[in-house]
Enzyme design. Structure first.
Site, PDB file in Angstrom:
ATOM      1  N   LYS A 175       0.851  -1.212   0.000  1.00 22.28           N
ATOM      2  CA  LYS A 175       0.000   0.000   0.000  1.00 22.28           C
ATOM      3  C   LYS A 175       0.878   1.250   0.000  1.00 22.28           C
ATOM      4  O   LYS A 175       1.968   1.256   0.589  1.00 22.28           O
ATOM      5  CB  LYS A 175      -0.893  -0.060   1.246  1.00 22.28           C
ATOM      6  CG  LYS A 175      -1.974   1.002   1.331  1.00 22.28           C
ATOM      7  CD  LYS A 175      -2.873   0.744   2.554  1.00 22.28           C
ATOM      8  CE  LYS A 175      -3.930   1.815   2.718  1.00 22.28           C
ATOM      9  NZ  LYS A 175      -4.816   1.584   3.875  1.00 22.28           N
TER      10      LYS A 175
ATOM     11  N   SER B 124      -9.885  -0.728   7.277  1.00 19.22           N
ATOM     12  CA  SER B 124      -9.357  -0.561   5.922  1.00 19.22           C
ATOM     13  C   SER B 124      -8.685  -1.780   5.298  1.00 19.22           C
ATOM     14  O   SER B 124      -8.370  -1.761   4.121  1.00 19.22           O
ATOM     15  CB  SER B 124      -8.371   0.598   5.885  1.00 19.22           C
ATOM     16  OG  SER B 124      -9.078   1.788   5.711  1.00 19.22           O
TER      17      SER B 124
ATOM     18  N   SER C  62      -9.812   1.763   3.104  1.00 20.95           N
ATOM     19  CA  SER C  62      -8.944   2.504   2.216  1.00 20.95           C
ATOM     20  C   SER C  62      -7.930   1.642   1.461  1.00 20.95           C
ATOM     21  O   SER C  62      -7.323   2.120   0.502  1.00 20.95           O
ATOM     22  CB  SER C  62      -8.191   3.555   3.027  1.00 20.95           C
ATOM     23  OG  SER C  62      -7.326   2.927   3.959  1.00 20.95           O
TER      24      SER C  62
HETATM   25  N1  GLN Z   1     -13.031   3.987   6.681  1.00 19.23           N
HETATM   26  C1  GLN Z   1     -12.453   4.378   7.940  1.00 19.23           C
HETATM   27  C2  GLN Z   1     -12.055   5.831   7.882  1.00 19.23           C
HETATM   28  O1  GLN Z   1     -12.312   6.425   6.879  1.00 19.23           O
HETATM   29  C3  GLN Z   1     -11.288   3.504   8.252  1.00 19.23           C
HETATM   30  C4  GLN Z   1     -10.117   3.816   7.434  1.00 19.23           C
HETATM   31  C5  GLN Z   1      -8.933   2.988   7.791  1.00 19.23           C
HETATM   32  O2  GLN Z   1      -9.062   1.942   8.424  1.00 19.23           O
HETATM   33  N2  GLN Z   1      -7.784   3.486   7.400  1.00 19.23           N
HETATM   34  O3  GLN Z   1     -11.518   6.362   8.805  1.00 19.23           O
END
Ligand code: GLN
Length: 485
Positions: free
Chosen positions: A76, A176, A152
């Site tokens: 990532k 995410s 994400s």
């Molecule tokens: N979707 C969640 C957020 O927007 C989690 C994102 C993540 O785990 N990086 O904060």
């Protein structure tokens, strides 16, 4: 959709453990795997967009002829790779080339594996649930290109699902890794907080972030955990306890395992197809000998608001360092203050700005006690719910997300709706416990469904025993999207 039955021998479609067997028997070389991946990326990625900067960063590795015995891992874009761009898919880090490797990258190199210098797409700074907030454009779900892959870590999940990667690393602050894994029909694990070093992971919310594997099956997940887990003196929150060989727990069996079903998770708002797929998975596990009982996690309803206070507070502080001076992008301006303002104004996306403003607000004088401090107290209550439940349980099973993948554009203008996609995953980050998403079915439209398995701190082994037993008795992990590039 099609079941892969091993007849299709393209190397990029295999799992890492299948490739490792082939490497050992001398039938193939790592170079062959790189070539197969490169071909697949060139053919499929113009449609999927799982990788960023692919125009400039192919080939996938510089010294790949020298890499022997390893299976390349996709990374990532928020994990630092020495000498290769790491931009968190944000304009503010445009052109940033880290001078050092994250600890997980060092471990990958040390284990004889390789990582791909081409990084996977993500929501800017990991803020999001759909990979629509990336400065490199959105990623498409390989199961249906009109749908999001989740986020994400949507790039990592889509790369694995479309056979553009064998296995991958993502990061999980509130879901995410698990939510995109469920949307793309692959396996994703958020390890216990402190199990995997965060050194070199560009911070979103430091008390919640963890790096973890996204893979085609449970065995690969265990293998990748063996590589990345462990104490790191460079991360003061990493925990100095022994790391087991996770592949050893795969066959431990599940007879008599005590599993909780939290009633707060099976409520209005849960998609009926997701509900029945998870219930069906529970029936299979019952037949295999696991014992189930209903439990209550009383403070579940507060998880989303608590998370969005704590996560934005920490993000606003972590992102203060991106000011045009030390890293990446800088706007031209007449003086230093204007340069800070212009740089941050021009280079952060909408969602990043929303979070910086929200986080700054909840930490500000006069509001700190009412919001941030109170959220910390409720976080403790959420953790205590799990501590209590795990006194007589081995695991907890829930849906990973209340719905399957949603359409591109459907939620991007409605942040609150988007935030609700994480309602089932964020409690694990607040409590620090490990959680896996595992494929458990498909909707009538052919979109994957995932179930989540949670366990107590540092008990990933229990998750591996349970998930492997389930996987051995189902075919979901063998399904492949059949989109034509
Ligand atoms: N979707 C969640 C957020 O927007 C989690 C994102 C993540 O785990 N990086 O904060």
């Amino acid at each position: 959709m099609a079941i892969s039955n091993g007849v299709d021998k393209k190397l990029n479609t295999l799992t890492a453990h299948e490739l490792l067997d082939k490497l050992k028997s001398g039938g193939i070389s790592s170079e062959d795997i790189f070539s197969a991946l490169e071909k697949r990326i060139k053919e499929a990625d113009p449609k999927v967009n799982a990788y960023v900067r692919n125009q400039v960063q192919l080939p996938l590795a510089d010294n790949r002829k020298n890499i022997t015995g390893g299976v390349p891992i996709a990374i990532k874009d928020n994990i630092c790779t020495e000498g290769y761009n790491t931009e968190c898919c944000s304009k503010i880090l445009e052109g940033f080339i880290p001078p050092y490797d994250a600890t997980v990258i060092k471990k990958i190199k040390g284990s004889g594996h390789a990582f791909l210098k081409l990084k996977t797409n993500m929501d800017e700074f990991a803020f999001g649930s759909s990979t629509e907030n990336s400065s490199f454009g959105l990623t498409h779900n390989p199961w249906n290109l009109d749908y999001v892959p989740g986020g994400s870590s949507g790039g990592s999940a889509a790369a694995v699902a479309s056979d553009e990667a064998i296995w991958a690393l993502g990061s999980d602050t509130g879901g995410s890794i698990r939510q995109p894994a469920s949307f793309c029909g692959v396996v994703g694990l958020k390890p216990t907080y402190g199990r995997v070093s965060r050194y070199g992971l560009i911070a979103f919310a430091s008390s919640l972030d963890q790096i973890g594997p996204i893979t085609k099956d449970v065995r690969d997940c265990a293998l990748l955990m063996n590589i990345i887990a462990g104490y790191d003196p460079n991360d003061s929150t990493s925990v100095n306890t022994q790391v087991p060989d996770y592949t050893k727990s795969l066959n431990s069996g599940i007879k008599g395992l005590k599993i909780g079903i939290p009633k707060e998770y099976f409520v209005e708002g849960l998609d009926p197809e997701v509900n029945s797929a998870v219930k069906e998975a529970i029936n299979i596990l019952k037949k295999l000998g696991a014992d189930f009982k209903e439990v209550s996690l009383n403070h579940t309803q507060y998880a989303v608001p608590v998370y969005y206070i704590i996560a934005t507070a920490e993000a606003s502080s972590n992102l203060a360092r991106f000011d045009g001076v030390q890293y990446g992008f800088r706007s031209k301006a007449a003086n230093l203050i204007d340069m800070y303002k212009k740089t941050r104004g021009e280079a952060f996306g909408e969602e990043a700005k929303r979070r910086i403003i929200l986080g700054t607000f909840v930490l500000s004088h006069g509001y700190y006690d009412a919001y941030y401090l109170r959220a910390l107290k409720v976080r403790t209550l959420i953790k205590q719910d799990f501590d209590k439940a795990f006194q007589d349980l081995d695991c907890i099973i829930t849906p990973t997300s209340p719905s399957p993948a949603f359409k591109i554009g459907e939620r991007v203008d409605d942040p609150l709706k988007m935030y609700l996609s994480d309602i089932y995953t964020i409690s694990a980050n607040l409590a620090g416990i490990p959680g896996m998403s595992l494929p458990c079915g498909f909707t009538k439209k052919g979109l994957p469904i995932g179930m989540q398995i949670l366990a107590k701190h540092f008990d990933e082994e229990r998750i591996f025993s349970l998930s492997f037993a389930y996987e051995q008795n189902t075919e979901w992990h063998k399904m492949k999207p059949d989109f034509k590039p």
